[in-house]
Scaffold this active site. Sequence first.
Site, PDB file in Angstrom:
ATOM      1  N   CYS A  36       0.416  -1.244  -0.169  1.00  0.00           N
ATOM      2  CA  CYS A  36       0.117  -0.055   0.062  1.00  0.00           C
ATOM      3  C   CYS A  36       0.729   1.347   0.413  1.00  0.00           C
ATOM      4  CB  CYS A  36      -0.331   0.020   1.110  1.00  0.00           C
ATOM      5  SG  CYS A  36      -0.089   0.112   2.908  1.00  0.00           S
ATOM      6  N   ASP A  38       2.365   2.734   2.902  1.00  0.00           N
ATOM      7  CA  ASP A  38       2.263   3.455   3.834  1.00  0.00           C
ATOM      8  C   ASP A  38       3.768   2.792   4.674  1.00  0.00           C
ATOM      9  OD1 ASP A  38       0.495   4.396   3.867  1.00  0.00           O
ATOM     10  OD2 ASP A  38      -0.116   2.466   4.787  1.00  0.00           O
ATOM     11  N   CYS A  62      -2.321   3.796   7.617  1.00  0.00           N
ATOM     12  CA  CYS A  62      -4.363   3.395   7.773  1.00  0.00           C
ATOM     13  C   CYS A  62      -4.338   3.139   9.505  1.00  0.00           C
ATOM     14  CB  CYS A  62      -4.614   2.375   6.831  1.00  0.00           C
ATOM     15  SG  CYS A  62      -4.022   0.499   7.686  1.00  0.00           S
ATOM     16  N   CYS A 106      -0.944  -5.441   7.557  1.00  0.00           N
ATOM     17  CA  CYS A 106      -0.207  -3.362   8.269  1.00  0.00           C
ATOM     18  C   CYS A 106       0.192  -3.856   9.176  1.00  0.00           C
ATOM     19  CB  CYS A 106      -2.021  -2.718   8.142  1.00  0.00           C
ATOM     20  SG  CYS A 106      -2.722  -2.886   7.451  1.00  0.00           S
TER      21      CYS A 106
END
Length: 147
Positions: A36, A38, A62, A106
């Site tokens: 993603c 991140d 996120c 994540c």
Amino acid sequence: MKSPYNDTVMDHFMNPRNMGDLEDANAVAEVGNPACGDMMRLMLKINDDGVIEDIKFKTFGCAAAIASSSMTSEIIKGKTIEEAIQVGNNDIVSALGGVPEVKVHCSIMAEEALEDALKDYYTKTGKNLDDLNAMIHKYKGDRPEHH
Ligand code: FES
């Protein structure tokens, strides 16, 4: 719309623990999540007894990534390197009371950052990196490198 996150995740997302910069860090890592884009920066202060005395992080990501970073910081603060290395993303997710399946990746960023920061500490202090890798192997076995 109902949040897909439980109250613990929301609490750590809204009030992250140990977020910020650590001026006298002696172990630093920056990892990115290729899925993603991140990013997480983790800073540790490890004392001469090998105890993680202080910890700060900055995560651009996120809600699950920020909550995982925050929870990880709480879990590993005060732990020795050997204790900290045993903390995996499953522990982080269960301490958070679970995250939606699509958000499990994540939490991996926090585990990776922790390993990388410890590697940085070993390198900076002239310790044998093989010892750390052996410890990682002992607790986590063979697994593909995430990055
Ligand atoms: Fe990027 Fe969660 S979507 S870390």
